[in-house]
Design a protein around this motif. Sequence first.
Motif, PDB file in Angstrom:
ATOM      1  N   ALA A 116      47.135   7.985  29.588  1.00  0.00           N
ATOM      2  CA  ALA A 116      46.188   8.989  29.099  1.00  0.00           C
ATOM      3  C   ALA A 116      45.201   9.280  30.227  1.00  0.00           C
ATOM      4  CB  ALA A 116      45.453   8.495  27.857  1.00  0.00           C
ATOM      5  N   ASN A 117      45.034  10.552  30.576  1.00  0.00           N
ATOM      6  CA  ASN A 117      44.135  10.957  31.671  1.00  0.00           C
ATOM      7  C   ASN A 117      43.094  11.935  31.160  1.00  0.00           C
ATOM      8  OD1 ASN A 117      45.581   9.710  34.012  1.00  0.00           O
ATOM      9  ND2 ASN A 117      47.203  11.080  33.360  1.00  0.00           N
ATOM     10  N   ASP A 118      41.843  11.684  31.451  1.00  0.00           N
ATOM     11  CA  ASP A 118      40.784  12.613  31.060  1.00  0.00           C
ATOM     12  C   ASP A 118      39.571  12.389  31.952  1.00  0.00           C
ATOM     13  OD1 ASP A 118      39.227  14.474  29.836  1.00  0.00           O
ATOM     14  OD2 ASP A 118      39.050  13.434  27.916  1.00  0.00           O
ATOM     15  N   GLY A 119      39.147  13.437  32.643  1.00  0.00           N
ATOM     16  CA  GLY A 119      37.945  13.325  33.455  1.00  0.00           C
ATOM     17  C   GLY A 119      38.013  14.190  34.699  1.00  0.00           C
ATOM     18  N   VAL A 120      36.928  14.184  35.442  1.00  0.00           N
ATOM     19  CA  VAL A 120      36.851  14.860  36.734  1.00  0.00           C
ATOM     20  C   VAL A 120      36.689  13.776  37.795  1.00  0.00           C
ATOM     21  CG1 VAL A 120      35.557  16.458  38.181  1.00  0.00           C
ATOM     22  CG2 VAL A 120      35.885  16.954  35.748  1.00  0.00           C
ATOM     23  N   THR A 121      37.681  13.682  38.665  1.00  0.00           N
ATOM     24  CA  THR A 121      37.683  12.655  39.703  1.00  0.00           C
ATOM     25  C   THR A 121      37.054  13.199  40.977  1.00  0.00           C
ATOM     26  OG1 THR A 121      39.660  11.597  38.812  1.00  0.00           O
ATOM     27  CG2 THR A 121      39.138  11.157  41.109  1.00  0.00           C
ATOM     28  N   LYS A 122      36.078  12.478  41.478  1.00  0.00           N
ATOM     29  CA  LYS A 122      35.460  12.792  42.765  1.00  0.00           C
ATOM     30  C   LYS A 122      36.092  11.910  43.841  1.00  0.00           C
ATOM     31  CE  LYS A 122      32.345  15.449  40.771  1.00  0.00           C
ATOM     32  NZ  LYS A 122      32.329  16.918  40.935  1.00  0.00           N
ATOM     33  N   GLY A 123      36.546  12.532  44.907  1.00  0.00           N
ATOM     34  CA  GLY A 123      37.114  11.789  46.023  1.00  0.00           C
ATOM     35  C   GLY A 123      36.189  11.845  47.230  1.00  0.00           C
ATOM     36  N   PHE A 124      35.970  10.709  47.868  1.00  0.00           N
ATOM     37  CA  PHE A 124      35.095  10.623  49.046  1.00  0.00           C
ATOM     38  C   PHE A 124      35.906  10.121  50.231  1.00  0.00           C
ATOM     39  CE2 PHE A 124      32.690   9.783  45.198  1.00  0.00           C
ATOM     40  CZ  PHE A 124      31.608  10.649  45.305  1.00  0.00           C
ATOM     41  N   ASN A 125      35.795  10.824  51.350  1.00  0.00           N
ATOM     42  CA  ASN A 125      36.507  10.455  52.568  1.00  0.00           C
ATOM     43  C   ASN A 125      35.553  10.357  53.748  1.00  0.00           C
ATOM     44  OD1 ASN A 125      38.763  12.083  50.933  1.00  0.00           O
ATOM     45  ND2 ASN A 125      39.771  10.620  52.314  1.00  0.00           N
ATOM     46  N   LEU A 126      35.750   9.343  54.545  1.00  0.00           N
ATOM     47  CA  LEU A 126      35.040   9.188  55.805  1.00  0.00           C
ATOM     48  C   LEU A 126      36.070   8.759  56.827  1.00  0.00           C
ATOM     49  CD1 LEU A 126      32.436   8.934  57.541  1.00  0.00           C
ATOM     50  CD2 LEU A 126      32.301   6.551  56.751  1.00  0.00           C
ATOM     51  N   ASN A 127      36.300   9.597  57.854  1.00  0.00           N
ATOM     52  CA  ASN A 127      37.280   9.176  58.857  1.00  0.00           C
ATOM     53  C   ASN A 127      36.758   9.353  60.273  1.00  0.00           C
ATOM     54  OD1 ASN A 127      38.287  11.601  60.165  1.00  0.00           O
ATOM     55  ND2 ASN A 127      39.350  12.088  58.262  1.00  0.00           N
ATOM     56  N   PHE A 128      37.258   8.481  61.120  1.00  0.00           N
ATOM     57  CA  PHE A 128      36.869   8.451  62.531  1.00  0.00           C
ATOM     58  C   PHE A 128      38.099   8.781  63.368  1.00  0.00           C
ATOM     59  CE2 PHE A 128      34.092   5.599  60.233  1.00  0.00           C
ATOM     60  CZ  PHE A 128      32.830   5.922  60.713  1.00  0.00           C
ATOM     61  N   ASN A 129      37.994   9.836  64.157  1.00  0.00           N
ATOM     62  CA  ASN A 129      39.053  10.239  65.074  1.00  0.00           C
ATOM     63  C   ASN A 129      38.685   9.722  66.460  1.00  0.00           C
ATOM     64  OD1 ASN A 129      40.696  11.762  66.914  1.00  0.00           O
ATOM     65  ND2 ASN A 129      41.142  13.170  65.239  1.00  0.00           N
ATOM     66  N   ILE A 130      39.484   8.794  66.973  1.00  0.00           N
ATOM     67  CA  ILE A 130      39.146   8.080  68.203  1.00  0.00           C
ATOM     68  C   ILE A 130      40.115   8.479  69.313  1.00  0.00           C
ATOM     69  CG2 ILE A 130      38.840   5.815  69.252  1.00  0.00           C
ATOM     70  CD1 ILE A 130      38.428   4.751  66.353  1.00  0.00           C
ATOM     71  N   TYR A 131      39.563   9.018  70.395  1.00  0.00           N
ATOM     72  CA  TYR A 131      40.377   9.390  71.560  1.00  0.00           C
ATOM     73  C   TYR A 131      40.766   8.125  72.312  1.00  0.00           C
ATOM     74  CZ  TYR A 131      41.622  11.429  76.088  1.00  0.00           C
ATOM     75  OH  TYR A 131      42.277  11.777  77.244  1.00  0.00           O
ATOM     76  N   HIS A 145      37.133   6.756  45.122  1.00  0.00           N
ATOM     77  CA  HIS A 145      37.093   7.776  44.077  1.00  0.00           C
ATOM     78  C   HIS A 145      36.146   7.345  42.971  1.00  0.00           C
ATOM     79  CE1 HIS A 145      40.906   8.326  46.206  1.00  0.00           C
ATOM     80  NE2 HIS A 145      40.820   9.600  45.865  1.00  0.00           N
ATOM     81  N   LEU A 146      35.596   8.322  42.286  1.00  0.00           N
ATOM     82  CA  LEU A 146      34.648   8.093  41.196  1.00  0.00           C
ATOM     83  C   LEU A 146      35.055   8.963  40.017  1.00  0.00           C
ATOM     84  CD1 LEU A 146      31.864   7.033  40.083  1.00  0.00           C
ATOM     85  CD2 LEU A 146      30.849   9.080  41.141  1.00  0.00           C
ATOM     86  N   LEU A 147      35.172   8.369  38.838  1.00  0.00           N
ATOM     87  CA  LEU A 147      35.506   9.133  37.633  1.00  0.00           C
ATOM     88  C   LEU A 147      34.230   9.591  36.951  1.00  0.00           C
ATOM     89  CD1 LEU A 147      37.893  10.115  35.887  1.00  0.00           C
ATOM     90  CD2 LEU A 147      37.531   8.105  34.453  1.00  0.00           C
ATOM     91  N   THR A 148      34.158  10.893  36.650  1.00  0.00           N
ATOM     92  CA  THR A 148      32.982  11.469  36.001  1.00  0.00           C
ATOM     93  C   THR A 148      33.418  12.334  34.823  1.00  0.00           C
ATOM     94  OG1 THR A 148      32.877  13.569  37.227  1.00  0.00           O
ATOM     95  CG2 THR A 148      31.942  11.622  38.299  1.00  0.00           C
ATOM     96  N   SER A 149      32.444  12.721  34.010  1.00  0.00           N
ATOM     97  CA  SER A 149      32.728  13.600  32.869  1.00  0.00           C
ATOM     98  C   SER A 149      32.784  15.065  33.275  1.00  0.00           C
ATOM     99  CB  SER A 149      31.665  13.404  31.783  1.00  0.00           C
ATOM    100  OG  SER A 149      30.389  13.772  32.270  1.00  0.00           O
ATOM    101  N   GLY A 150      32.303  15.384  34.468  1.00  0.00           N
ATOM    102  CA  GLY A 150      32.357  16.764  34.948  1.00  0.00           C
ATOM    103  C   GLY A 150      31.214  17.626  34.484  1.00  0.00           C
ATOM    104  N   LYS A 151      30.120  17.034  34.058  1.00  0.00           N
ATOM    105  CA  LYS A 151      28.991  17.824  33.552  1.00  0.00           C
ATOM    106  C   LYS A 151      27.978  18.167  34.632  1.00  0.00           C
ATOM    107  CE  LYS A 151      27.961  14.921  30.222  1.00  0.00           C
ATOM    108  NZ  LYS A 151      27.287  14.346  29.030  1.00  0.00           N
ATOM    109  N   SER A 152      28.141  17.642  35.833  1.00  0.00           N
ATOM    110  CA  SER A 152      27.146  17.889  36.878  1.00  0.00           C
ATOM    111  C   SER A 152      27.329  19.261  37.503  1.00  0.00           C
ATOM    112  CB  SER A 152      27.251  16.808  37.961  1.00  0.00           C
ATOM    113  OG  SER A 152      28.390  17.017  38.763  1.00  0.00           O
ATOM    114  N   ILE A 153      26.316  19.700  38.244  1.00  0.00           N
ATOM    115  CA  ILE A 153      26.353  21.000  38.919  1.00  0.00           C
ATOM    116  C   ILE A 153      27.446  21.017  39.996  1.00  0.00           C
ATOM    117  CG2 ILE A 153      24.665  20.356  40.684  1.00  0.00           C
ATOM    118  CD1 ILE A 153      23.555  23.209  40.476  1.00  0.00           C
ATOM    119  N   PHE A 154      27.879  19.850  40.446  1.00  0.00           N
ATOM    120  CA  PHE A 154      28.904  19.769  41.486  1.00  0.00           C
ATOM    121  C   PHE A 154      30.314  19.885  40.912  1.00  0.00           C
ATOM    122  CE2 PHE A 154      25.251  17.246  42.994  1.00  0.00           C
ATOM    123  CZ  PHE A 154      24.926  17.993  44.117  1.00  0.00           C
ATOM    124  N   SER A 155      30.421  20.118  39.601  1.00  0.00           N
ATOM    125  CA  SER A 155      31.740  20.233  38.968  1.00  0.00           C
ATOM    126  C   SER A 155      31.890  21.557  38.223  1.00  0.00           C
ATOM    127  CB  SER A 155      31.948  19.060  37.993  1.00  0.00           C
ATOM    128  OG  SER A 155      31.789  17.828  38.623  1.00  0.00           O
TER     129      SER A 155
END
Length: 401
Positions: A116-131, A145-155
Amino acid sequence: MFYRYLLIFCFGFLYCNAQQDTLQPFYKTNISKPDILSTHSFGVFTSRLQGHFEMTAQKKSSVFIGLKSGNVWSPPLLVYIPKNEADRVRVRTYNWDQAHRAFDENTIEKDSFYIANDGVTKGFNLNFNIYLAKKHELIIDFRTHLLTSGKSIFSILTSDEFIEKFHENIAGGNDPFDRKVFGFNKATINYVDRNSNSMTINSGDFFATGIKTSYYYYPGLFKRLSQNFKVNFGAHLGTNLSKYNSALDLGLSTNAIKLYKLNTSSQINVGLSVGVLRKNIIDFKSTNLDFGTNAFIANLESSLEYSFKTKQDVIHAFGANFYLQSSLNKKEELDYIIPIRHPNAFKSWGQGALNLYKNINYWSFIYSFSKKNTTYFYVQQDLTLNNNPDIQTGVGYKFSL
C-alpha cells in the motif's frame, strides 16, 4: 498534461531563436541534467543508474544539491503466488482480476505479499564530482528520502488535491485511482514481502538512505570520426544503508553524447545511455526486504537538449529526457499471481502489484540556466501509469569548488 509541458518547451525554443545575435560563440560539452530518478517506493531502496552525458571529465571539482518531490499512490492490495505448478496452470486460465476464483485460500500452497503506497516522497541528493585526471573522474552521491502528506507549499504540483483536480477537470475523470475514497493528505507506505519481512513508513520518516560511488572513464574513442561525438564508461558501487535493505549494488554503464552546432550561439545535444545494475550483490542483513525478484535491473535513457548563450554570457538549456527501466519482478510470474481486492477499492485497484511486473518509464522536461554555476528545474510525468509517481518535480543547484 504531456501537451502542456510540450507547449512550454516550444515557447522556450521560440525565445531562444530571438537570442541568435549573441556575439560570443560557445561550445557546450554536456547535457544539463539533475538527478531525475523517480521516487518509486521500491526503486529508492536500490542504487539505480542514470545517464551521464559529458564529453570530457570536468576540469574543476563540483558539488550538486538536489530536491525532488513525487506523489506515490496505490490502494492496499494482497497478492498470492501459488507454489504448485498445477495451481499455476489453473490460475493462468483466468484474467488477473478473476484469478481468486481459481483456488481455495485454505488449501492452496502459496507465497504472498502486501503493498500500500500513499504520500508525497521528498528526495534529497548531495553529490561531489571529483576531477582525477584528464580522462578520469569520480562522483560520490548521497541520497535520502522523506515521506510527507504533501500539504506544504513545496508540494503544490504533487499534492493529492492538485492531481485529482487535474484528473477531474482536464484528463482522467472523477477520482480514477480511488484517492478520494481513502482520503487526501495521508502518508503511509506499508509492505510485507513474500518472506514475511515487513516495512512501515509514516509521515515524517526518513528512509532509503544510501551512497553511490561512480567512476567514469573517457577513452577518446571515435576521435578521428568526429570531435562532436564522445563516449564515456561508468562503474558504479552502491551502498544501501536503509534498515529495510542494507546491501551493496554493482553496476556498469555506457554513455554517448553527440553535439550539433546550429550557429555560433546555439546548439543541440543528443545523449544515449545504457546501464545494468546487479542488486544486492552482497547483503549485510538476512532480513532485507525483497524489493523485486529480478536480481538485475537494466536501464536505457535518451536525452535531447537545445541550448543557447545570451549576450550576458548566460547559457539557457531546454531538455527532454526519456528513461526506461526493466521490471522489478520477473514478468512470467504475472500470469499466475492472485490479487485480492481491498473492499473499498474499485478503480485501478490492482495496479500497485501489477506494475511491479512491467517496465518502468517516464518523461522528464528540464530547464537550466548557468553562468558560473547551474540551476535546474524539471517536471516528470509517468505517462503509462506504471506505479511511478503520478507527477514528480525537482530543483537542483551545481557549483564549482
